[in-house]
Scaffold this motif. Structure first.
Motif, PDB file in Angstrom:
ATOM      1  N   GLU A 150      45.783  33.738 -13.068  1.00 28.89           N
ATOM      2  CA  GLU A 150      44.663  33.738 -13.997  1.00 28.89           C
ATOM      3  C   GLU A 150      43.852  35.039 -13.968  1.00 28.89           C
ATOM      4  OE1 GLU A 150      42.639  30.069 -13.438  1.00 28.89           O
ATOM      5  OE2 GLU A 150      40.713  30.965 -13.958  1.00 28.89           O
ATOM      6  N   GLY A 151      43.557  35.517 -12.752  1.00 21.77           N
ATOM      7  CA  GLY A 151      42.754  36.731 -12.617  1.00 21.77           C
ATOM      8  C   GLY A 151      43.382  37.919 -13.339  1.00 21.77           C
ATOM      9  N   MET A 152      44.715  37.952 -13.364  1.00 18.69           N
ATOM     10  CA  MET A 152      45.419  39.077 -14.005  1.00 18.69           C
ATOM     11  C   MET A 152      45.279  39.045 -15.512  1.00 18.69           C
ATOM     12  SD  MET A 152      49.019  39.062 -12.031  1.00 18.69           S
ATOM     13  CE  MET A 152      49.107  38.702 -10.286  1.00 18.69           C
ATOM     14  N   LEU A 153      45.048  37.844 -16.063  1.00 21.17           N
ATOM     15  CA  LEU A 153      44.934  37.722 -17.517  1.00 21.17           C
ATOM     16  C   LEU A 153      43.549  38.148 -17.989  1.00 21.17           C
ATOM     17  CD1 LEU A 153      46.609  34.222 -17.993  1.00 21.17           C
ATOM     18  CD2 LEU A 153      47.677  36.468 -18.159  1.00 21.17           C
ATOM     19  N   LEU A 154      42.582  38.089 -17.055  1.00 19.05           N
ATOM     20  CA  LEU A 154      41.194  38.314 -17.455  1.00 19.05           C
ATOM     21  C   LEU A 154      40.822  39.785 -17.458  1.00 19.05           C
ATOM     22  CD1 LEU A 154      39.579  35.326 -15.536  1.00 19.05           C
ATOM     23  CD2 LEU A 154      40.551  35.393 -17.839  1.00 19.05           C
ATOM     24  N   GLU A 155      41.631  40.609 -16.749  1.00 21.93           N
ATOM     25  CA  GLU A 155      41.359  42.043 -16.721  1.00 21.93           C
ATOM     26  C   GLU A 155      42.272  42.716 -17.750  1.00 21.93           C
ATOM     27  OE1 GLU A 155      41.161  45.208 -13.202  1.00 21.93           O
ATOM     28  OE2 GLU A 155      40.771  43.144 -12.579  1.00 21.93           O
ATOM     29  N   GLN A 156      41.730  43.502 -18.621  1.00 20.73           N
ATOM     30  CA  GLN A 156      42.488  44.111 -19.728  1.00 20.73           C
ATOM     31  C   GLN A 156      43.343  43.074 -20.460  1.00 20.73           C
ATOM     32  OE1 GLN A 156      43.708  47.780 -17.187  1.00 20.73           O
ATOM     33  NE2 GLN A 156      43.965  48.369 -19.324  1.00 20.73           N
ATOM     34  N   ALA A 168      58.083  37.630 -24.153  1.00 22.09           N
ATOM     35  CA  ALA A 168      58.449  36.309 -24.686  1.00 22.09           C
ATOM     36  C   ALA A 168      59.383  36.456 -25.891  1.00 22.09           C
ATOM     37  CB  ALA A 168      57.202  35.523 -25.062  1.00 22.09           C
ATOM     38  N   ALA A 169      59.115  37.485 -26.710  1.00 18.93           N
ATOM     39  CA  ALA A 169      59.971  37.706 -27.883  1.00 18.93           C
ATOM     40  C   ALA A 169      61.405  38.005 -27.451  1.00 18.93           C
ATOM     41  CB  ALA A 169      59.419  38.850 -28.728  1.00 18.93           C
ATOM     42  N   ASP A 170      61.573  38.566 -26.255  1.00 22.69           N
ATOM     43  CA  ASP A 170      62.910  38.846 -25.732  1.00 22.69           C
ATOM     44  C   ASP A 170      63.402  37.733 -24.808  1.00 22.69           C
ATOM     45  OD1 ASP A 170      63.673  41.259 -26.983  1.00 22.69           O
ATOM     46  OD2 ASP A 170      62.249  42.363 -25.729  1.00 22.69           O
ATOM     47  N   GLY A 171      62.703  36.609 -24.811  1.00 25.02           N
ATOM     48  CA  GLY A 171      63.186  35.446 -24.057  1.00 25.02           C
ATOM     49  C   GLY A 171      62.667  35.336 -22.638  1.00 25.02           C
ATOM     50  N   VAL A 172      61.886  36.349 -22.172  1.00 26.23           N
ATOM     51  CA  VAL A 172      61.332  36.297 -20.810  1.00 26.23           C
ATOM     52  C   VAL A 172      59.991  35.563 -20.869  1.00 26.23           C
ATOM     53  CG1 VAL A 172      60.555  37.612 -18.787  1.00 26.23           C
ATOM     54  CG2 VAL A 172      62.399  38.523 -20.239  1.00 26.23           C
ATOM     55  N   HIS A 173      59.981  34.323 -20.423  1.00 25.65           N
ATOM     56  CA  HIS A 173      58.750  33.545 -20.505  1.00 25.65           C
ATOM     57  C   HIS A 173      57.880  33.755 -19.278  1.00 25.65           C
ATOM     58  CE1 HIS A 173      59.830  31.805 -24.251  1.00 25.65           C
ATOM     59  NE2 HIS A 173      61.033  31.522 -23.782  1.00 25.65           N
ATOM     60  N   ALA A 174      56.610  33.364 -19.439  1.00 19.09           N
ATOM     61  CA  ALA A 174      55.657  33.562 -18.354  1.00 19.09           C
ATOM     62  C   ALA A 174      55.173  32.222 -17.818  1.00 19.09           C
ATOM     63  CB  ALA A 174      54.471  34.387 -18.841  1.00 19.09           C
ATOM     64  N   ALA A 175      54.943  32.182 -16.505  1.00 21.01           N
ATOM     65  CA  ALA A 175      54.371  31.009 -15.855  1.00 21.01           C
ATOM     66  C   ALA A 175      53.007  31.389 -15.299  1.00 21.01           C
ATOM     67  CB  ALA A 175      55.289  30.525 -14.728  1.00 21.01           C
ATOM     68  N   LEU A 176      52.054  30.489 -15.431  1.00 24.47           N
ATOM     69  CA  LEU A 176      50.723  30.703 -14.850  1.00 24.47           C
ATOM     70  C   LEU A 176      50.740  30.124 -13.440  1.00 24.47           C
ATOM     71  CD1 LEU A 176      47.810  31.619 -15.340  1.00 24.47           C
ATOM     72  CD2 LEU A 176      47.324  29.321 -16.196  1.00 24.47           C
ATOM     73  N   ASP A 177      50.680  31.035 -12.445  1.00 27.93           N
ATOM     74  CA  ASP A 177      50.819  30.648 -11.035  1.00 27.93           C
ATOM     75  C   ASP A 177      49.490  30.129 -10.486  1.00 27.93           C
ATOM     76  OD1 ASP A 177      52.131  30.371  -8.627  1.00 27.93           O
ATOM     77  OD2 ASP A 177      52.624  32.502  -8.408  1.00 27.93           O
ATOM     78  N   ASP A 178      49.544  29.275  -9.493  1.00 33.50           N
ATOM     79  CA  ASP A 178      48.352  28.828  -8.754  1.00 33.50           C
ATOM     80  C   ASP A 178      47.275  28.237  -9.650  1.00 33.50           C
ATOM     81  OD1 ASP A 178      49.651  29.965  -6.601  1.00 33.50           O
ATOM     82  OD2 ASP A 178      48.487  31.804  -6.638  1.00 33.50           O
TER      83      ASP A 178
END
Ligand code: C2E
Ligand code: MG
Ligand code: MG
Ligand code: MG
Length: 271
Positions: A150-156, A168-178
């Motif tokens: 979460e902290g990484m999403l809040l900066e820039q 994501a457009a290239d199929g690499v999805h993201a998971a929100l950890d912790d």
């Protein structure tokens, strides 16, 4: 006397700081050697379907085969690696090794999850570099997932959002950890392209025979909200059968934890 004590205290404090500074310098130089001599390696922990036990993927977890201190986990060196700016190089080494091993480990399906550091996530060329690495290993985007906190999403946030959208457009999805350790609302976090929510281990731990507590209600609500937003949920740190059954009853189908499997080197999972 008071003055004396005061002076004595200052000396102790100084020595303490000095020792820490020396430890950090020593660790920093050892980390540089470790990079040069290839002492880092990924361990893999299965991500499991809780009903059938089927493995849907593996999370790559950084380990350091230290020449004298044995196998070290990230808790023992990651903060220093971050402080002295070596984290990106270590992360990149992990990506290279994880992708190379993913080609073997995921030949029959599934994906590898990699943990991305805050600095790495803000590199404008991260998308391009990751896609190149996937191509070099004959992998497609869906065989890789990135884990961010979460902290990484809040900066820039705009830079990070753009990177995650390209991935994501290239199929690499993201998971929100912790998830659950921060304070942001899920409805805000959901404005980022996040496919998976990883429920922090602290929630799972609290479930244990939680007759009176609120954690059951909280976890149930989080799972329902995440699924309503179209995210999958992975429960972290399942250590007991009770936790596994309780989590399953709350509508969460995927999990990781010592009960299911401990992290191990790739060779262990090929047997
Ligand atoms: P994380 O991404 O949340 O990873 C889960 C951590 O929980 C791992 O610790 C894993 O070994 C541990 N774990 C798994 N199941 C259980 C369980 O049932 N009980 C308990 N008590 N623990 C469990 P680990 O490997 O020490 O990693 C710690 C953290 O270091 C990770 O947390 C992640 O934030 C970071 N990390 C790991 N690998 C990398 C990497 O390659 N790059 C970066 N930047 N960070 C990494
Ligand atoms: Mg993780
Ligand atoms: Mg986690
Ligand atoms: Mg965690």
């Amino acid at each position: 006397r008071a003055k004396e004590t005061g002076r004595h205290r200052v000396v102790l404090f100084d020595e303490c700081l000095q020792k820490r500074a020396v430890d950090v310098l020593l660790l920093e130089s050892e980390l540089r050697t470790a990079l040069a001599e290839d002492q880092f390696l990924p361990y893999f922990q299965p991500i499991v379907r809780l009903d059938s036990g089927a493995v849907v993927g593996y999370e790559a977890l950084l380990r350091w085969q230290h020449p004298t201190r044995g196998l070290l986990g990230p808790g023992e060196f990651l903060s220093v690696a971050e402080e002295c700016g070596l984290i990106e190089a270590i992360d990149w080494r992990m990506f290279e090794l994880s992708c190379k091993q993913a080609a073997v480990l995921c030949a029959g399906g599934g994906h590898i999850n990699i943990n991305v550091s805050a600095r790495h996530l803000r590199r404008p060329d991260l998308h391009e570099r990751l896609m190149e690495l996937l191509r070099a290993n004959g992998l497609n985007g869906s065989q890789l997932m990135v884990e961010v906190t979460e902290g990484m999403l809040l900066e820039q946030p705009e830079l990070v959002r753009a990177t995650l959208e390209k991935l994501a457009a290239d199929g690499v999805h993201a998971a929100l950890d912790d998830f659950g350790t921060g304070y942001s609302s899920l409805s805000y976090l959901h404005t980022f392209p996040l496919r998976v929510l990883k429920l922090d281990r602290s929630f799972v731990t609290e479930l244990d025979r939680d007759g009176r507590g609120n954690s059951t209600a909280v976890v149930t609500a989080v799972v329902q909200l995440a699924r309503a937003l179209g995210m999958e949920v992975i429960a972290e740190g399942i250590e007991t059968e009770y936790q596994r059954d309780a989590i399953t009853a709350m509508g969460c189908w995927l999990g990781q934890g010592y009960l299911l499997a401990r992290p191990a080197p790739m060779a262990h999972w090929l047997k």
